[in-house]
Design an enzyme around this catalytic site. Structure first.
Site, mmCIF file in Angstrom:
data_model
loop_
_atom_site.group_PDB
_atom_site.id
_atom_site.type_symbol
_atom_site.label_atom_id
_atom_site.label_comp_id
_atom_site.label_asym_id
_atom_site.label_seq_id
_atom_site.Cartn_x
_atom_site.Cartn_y
_atom_site.Cartn_z
ATOM 1 N N ASP A 71 -155.835 4.061 5.385
ATOM 2 C CA ASP A 71 -154.674 3.234 5.101
ATOM 3 C C ASP A 71 -155.049 2.379 3.905
ATOM 4 O O ASP A 71 -156.179 1.885 3.823
ATOM 5 C CB ASP A 71 -154.303 2.366 6.302
ATOM 6 C CG ASP A 71 -152.875 1.854 6.176
ATOM 7 O OD1 ASP A 71 -151.983 2.662 5.846
ATOM 8 O OD2 ASP A 71 -152.634 0.654 6.385
ATOM 9 N N TYR A 156 -149.008 1.836 -7.778
ATOM 10 C CA TYR A 156 -149.119 0.579 -8.522
ATOM 11 C C TYR A 156 -150.171 0.626 -9.635
ATOM 12 O O TYR A 156 -150.422 -0.394 -10.281
ATOM 13 C CB TYR A 156 -149.447 -0.569 -7.547
ATOM 14 C CG TYR A 156 -148.392 -0.744 -6.474
ATOM 15 C CD1 TYR A 156 -147.199 -1.408 -6.750
ATOM 16 C CD2 TYR A 156 -148.581 -0.243 -5.185
ATOM 17 C CE1 TYR A 156 -146.226 -1.569 -5.776
ATOM 18 C CE2 TYR A 156 -147.615 -0.389 -4.195
ATOM 19 C CZ TYR A 156 -146.441 -1.055 -4.502
ATOM 20 O OH TYR A 156 -145.475 -1.209 -3.533
ATOM 21 N N ASP A 157 -150.782 1.779 -9.871
ATOM 22 C CA ASP A 157 -151.820 1.872 -10.909
ATOM 23 C C ASP A 157 -151.384 1.331 -12.281
ATOM 24 O O ASP A 157 -152.170 0.651 -12.938
ATOM 25 C CB ASP A 157 -152.304 3.324 -11.066
ATOM 26 C CG ASP A 157 -153.319 3.708 -10.001
ATOM 27 O OD1 ASP A 157 -154.149 2.858 -9.638
ATOM 28 O OD2 ASP A 157 -153.285 4.863 -9.529
#
Ligand code: IMP
Length: 197
Positions: A71, A156-157
Site C-alpha cells: 500500500d 503524483y510523480d
C-alpha cells in the site's frame, strides 16, 4: 524456505518490479491473474500498514500460499498528510492525475519552499499460511514542485520534486527511480525477509 509467493495486486507494473528485484533468487512470484483469482479486498484500514496487511491476509487465506501486498501514497505536510492512504481515491478514483496534481499545486500556492515538504510512502506486507506476518516500509522524501514536469512514472510523480536531483520523479528513468523510491526500498527490505525464511 518458501518457493512460491502470490502478489496481491492487479498492477502489472508492481509485479514486474518485484520479479526483477527477486530475479536472482529462487522464489517464484505469481500474480493474482496468473492464479486466476480476482477479488476486491476492501481497504478499510486507517494506515498503510493496516491496508497492506488486510490485502495480504485475504489473499493468503484464499490461496493457501504466502502472500505479498503493498500500500502506498503521497503525504504532503502542508495538507496535514493528505492525500495519504487516500492517494488513489483522492478527488475520485477516475479523476485524472493532471487534475489531482494541479489541485495540490494550487492548494500550496501560499506555501514557502520550506513548507513544501512531502514524501512517498510504501508499506509491503508478507503473510504466511502459518500466520506469520512481516511488514517493511520505504520512504522517499521530496517537495511539492511549482509545476507539473516529466513524462515518466505515474500518479503524483510529475509534482514530486527531488532537490538533490533538480528533477521531479517523473523526470527520472525507471532504473534511477527504483534505486531511491519508497517502493524499491520496501521491496529490498522484504527481499531480506524472504531470503531469510
Ligand atoms: P495503491 O496502489 O493503493 O498503493 O495506491 C497508491 C497511490 O499512491 C497511487 O495510485 C498513486 O496515486 C500514489 N503513488 C504511490 N506511489 C507512487 C509513485 O511512485 N509515484 C506517483 N504516485 C504514487
Amino acid at each position: 524456505m518458501i518457493d512460491k509467493i502470490v502478489f496481491a495486486t492487479g498492477n502489472e507494473g508492481k509485479i514486474k518490479e518485484i520479479k526483477e528485484i527477486l530475479a536472482d533468487f529462487s522464489v517464484e512470484v505469481v500474480s493474482m491473474k496468473e492464479m486466476n483469482i480476482s477479488t476486491d479486498v476492501e481497504e478499510n484500514g486507517t494506515t498503510f500498514e493496516e491496508n497492506s496487511l488486510i490485502k495480504a491476509r485475504a489473499i493468503s487465506k484464499l490461496t493457501g500460499l504466502p502472500a505479498l501486498a503493498d500500500d502506498s501514497g503521497l503525504e504532503v505536510d502542508y495538507l496535514n498528510g493528505e492525500p495519504g492512504i487516500y492517494s488513489a481515491r483522492y478527488l475520485g478514483y477516475d479523476t485524472d492525475y493532471e487534475y489531482k496534481n494541479n489541485y495540490i499545486i494550487n492548494r500550496l500556492k501560499e506555501a514557502k519552499v520550506t513548507e513544501r515538504t512531502a514524501r512517498f510512502v510504501c508499506v509491503i506486507s508478507l503473510v504466511l499460511p502459518d500466520g506469520r506476518e512481516f511488514v517493511k516500509k520505504g520512504v522517499m522524501e521530496g517537495q511539492i514542485g511549482y509545476e507539473i514536469k516529466g513524462e515518466n512514472g505515474f500518479g503524483y510523480d510529475p509534482i514530486f520534486y527531488l532537490p538533490k536531483y533538480g528533477k521531479t520523479s517523473a523526470e527520472l528513468s525507471s532504473d534511477e527511480k527504483n534505486k531511491i523510491s519508497h517502493r524499491g526500498k520496501a521491496l529490498r527490505g522484504m527481499k531480506e525477509v524472504i531470503v531469510s525464511l
